[in-house]
Each structure stands twice: as structure tokens, then as C-alpha cells.
Design an enzyme around this catalytic site. Structure first.
Site, short mmCIF file in Angstrom:
data_model
loop_
_atom_site.label_atom_id
_atom_site.label_comp_id
_atom_site.label_asym_id
_atom_site.label_seq_id
_atom_site.Cartn_x
_atom_site.Cartn_y
_atom_site.Cartn_z
N SER A 150 0.86 -1.18 0.00
CA SER A 150 0.00 0.00 0.00
C SER A 150 0.90 1.23 0.00
CB SER A 150 -0.89 -0.01 1.26
OG SER A 150 -1.45 1.26 1.50
N TYR A 163 -1.57 -0.21 10.93
CA TYR A 163 -1.68 -0.71 9.56
C TYR A 163 -0.43 -0.37 8.75
CZ TYR A 163 -3.18 -1.03 4.68
OH TYR A 163 -3.26 -1.33 3.34
#
Length: 291
Positions: A150, A163
Site C-alpha cells: 500500500s 496498519y
């Protein structure tokens, strides 16, 4: 039953019309589902689509994928699935580590056991799969590992430390692995999408709602509740199919790039890592005061 080995190469012959085999994790929805479809549409791939619940991928089986139950946090599941693929096809040409989820929340308010759960899926899961397939890839001296990361694996942000930390770890492991396996002609690539129009954002917000709030970070929860920036069709979001096509490109390439930022937001955000820390901190401070 395993296929008969080729007398000359010692390898199991590919299935009729299929030249390569790919194993994909997290195919129940979003990027993983679209990746399974993309590989299936690309002539030459035998596709093993996996998910924790095979009912969620039954339609992929009907479309032509091989399906299997796989919980990436379960060592036995990982071993059994890899052994099955090798038994049935004799090869794993590409491993797509896609399974993952997002745990948001201020560092202070995310319990340590929740941090462990995040890393168990996003970091330890890919590590389990990599360890299971590498002996086979090294023996054949070929293969590609694609880890779905990501932009959060390059630039962290307030409320995203857990995260982003998991994706930072995945990126660090991928960078090390790429050099480690280069002598065996094995490639490692990272795919780094920005916001993707999937259920990721809704699931992330549901997990965030379960956190016990101190009242000190209400600004963060306001951002989470009021924006669709993180998945779900907000500003700059892209479709899962675009990410899937990038994954397929990396797997098909004879010399894949180390990193594939996906989408304009993803490409621009990845450049933010070049900005000095005080500037990034100042930008986040402005956002906090504005909220």
C-alpha cells in the site's frame, strides 16, 4: 493424484494449455478476487484462488479457478495448500500475497493483542507463504513473488500507525528477500495501490468503532467517519481491477520492477516520503487543526 513427471526435465508437465501456476491469497473480495479473474483470463495460467471460506469463492471455481480454504495465520493450512498445488501441478510459478486488512486507530488506543492480529495477517501470513514456496522455487530456479502492499507502506500517517507499520514491515522484508533470492532467478515485486474502491474502508471503520476511546483523539475519529479516502470510492480511489492488472503485469514480466505504485493518488503519495519529516508533520498538524 500427481501428474506423471516428464522424463527429460524431471518436472510435472503443465495441464493442457496451461504453462504456469499461480497461488493467490485473499480472493473472497476486492483485489484478490479481481486478480484471480485477471490470471484466469490470461492464457496459460492455472489459478489457485484461496480464501478462509470457500463458499465466498465458489463462483471463481465455477469460472475455472481451483479453489482452496486458506487462513494465512494457520501454518497447517499454508503447508497443506502449497503441498496440494505442487502435487496437482508440480509447480508454483507465482505467489500473490494479497490477503490483508486495515486496523486504524491512534497508537495509544489500539490494544497490543490487536496489533498482533494485524501483523499476523499482513506480515506473518506472507512470511508463512514465502517460506513454504521458496524451497520449490529455488529448486527450479524460477518464480515470482508479488506482495500486495500500500502507499501506507511508504508513508505513515496519524491514526494509521498499526496498519502502516504492518505494510512498512512487508516492504522491508520484500526488499531484503529480493536480494536474497536473486541468485536463484526468483523475482520479488511490491504492488502499492492508493485508495481502492472495495469494502476495505467499511471493514476498517467497523474495526475502528470497536476501540475504546479516551477522548483525546476525537479529531481522528471525525476524519475516519466523515471521509471515504481510505477505500470505498472516495477522492483518488481506483478500481480493484486496475490493481489486479498490475499484479498480473508483475507476474508476467521477465524482469519485474521492485515496486508498482498504482493510481495517481498512489503515485503522488509515494513521493511524499521524499519530503522532510518536519514538513509532513506540519501538514498533518494543519489537517488536525482544521478538523
Amino acid at each position: 493424484m500427481a501428474d506423471t513427471q516428464d522424463d527429460e526435465t524431471g518436472e510435472t508437465p503443465p495441464r493442457e494449455g496451461k504453462l504456469k501456476t499461480v497461488l493467490i491469497t485473499g480472493c473472497s473480495s476486492g483485489i484478490g478476487r479481481e486478480a484471480a479473474k485477471a490470471f484466469l483470463d490470461d492464457d496459460g495460467w492455472t489459478v489457485y484462488a484461496t480464501a478462509r471460506d470457500t463458499d465466498d469463492i465458489a463462483d471463481l471455481g465455477e469460472a475455472g479457478c481451483e479453489t482452496a480454504e486458506l487462513d494465512v495465520t494457520d501454518e497447517n493450512h499454508v503447508r497443506q495448500v502449497v503441498e496440494r498445488v505442487l502435487s496437482e501441478t508440480g509447480r508454483i510459478d507465482a505467489l500473490i500475497n494479497n490477503a490483508g486488512y486495515g486496523q486504524m486507530g491512534p497508537i495509544e488506543e489500539v490494544p497490543t493483542e490487536v496489533v498482533h492480529e494485524q501483523f499476523d495477517v499482513n506480515v506473518y501470513g506472507p512470511h508463512r507463504l514465502i517460506r513454504a514456496v521458496l524451497p520449490h522455487m529455488r529448486e527450479r530456479e524460477r518464480g515470482t513473488i508479488v506482495n500486495v502492499s500500500s502507499v501506507g507502506g511508504r508513508v505513515s500517517h496519524p491514526g494509521g500507525g498499526v496498519y502502516c507499520g504492518s505494510k512498512f514491515a512487508l516492504e522491508a522484508m520484500s526488499d531484503a528477500l529480493r536480494s536474497e533470492v536473486e541468485p536463484f532467478d526468483i523475482d520479488v515485486a511490491l504492488v502499492e495501490p492508493g485508495p481502492v474502491n472495495t469494502s476495505f474502508g467499511d471493514e476498517m471503520r467497523a474495526r475502528t468503532d470497536k476501540l475504546e476511546r479516551s477522548g483525546a483523539y476525537d479529531w481522528f475519529y471525525s476524519v475516519i467517519e466523515d471521509t471515504q479516502l481510505i477505500g470505498g470510492g472516495g477522492f483518488g480511489s481506483i478500481e480493484a481491477k486496475e490493481v489486479a492488472e498490475t499484479i498480473l503485469e508483475a507476474a508476467n514480466s521477465p524482469n519485474p520492477s521492485p515496486r508498482y505504485p498504482v493510481g495517481q493518488f498512489g503515485k503522488l503519495s509515494s513521493l511524499a516520503r521524499l519530503a522532510p519529516d518536519p514538513i509532513r508533520d506540519a501538514v498533518f498538524g494543519i489537517v488536525r487543526r482544521f478538523v
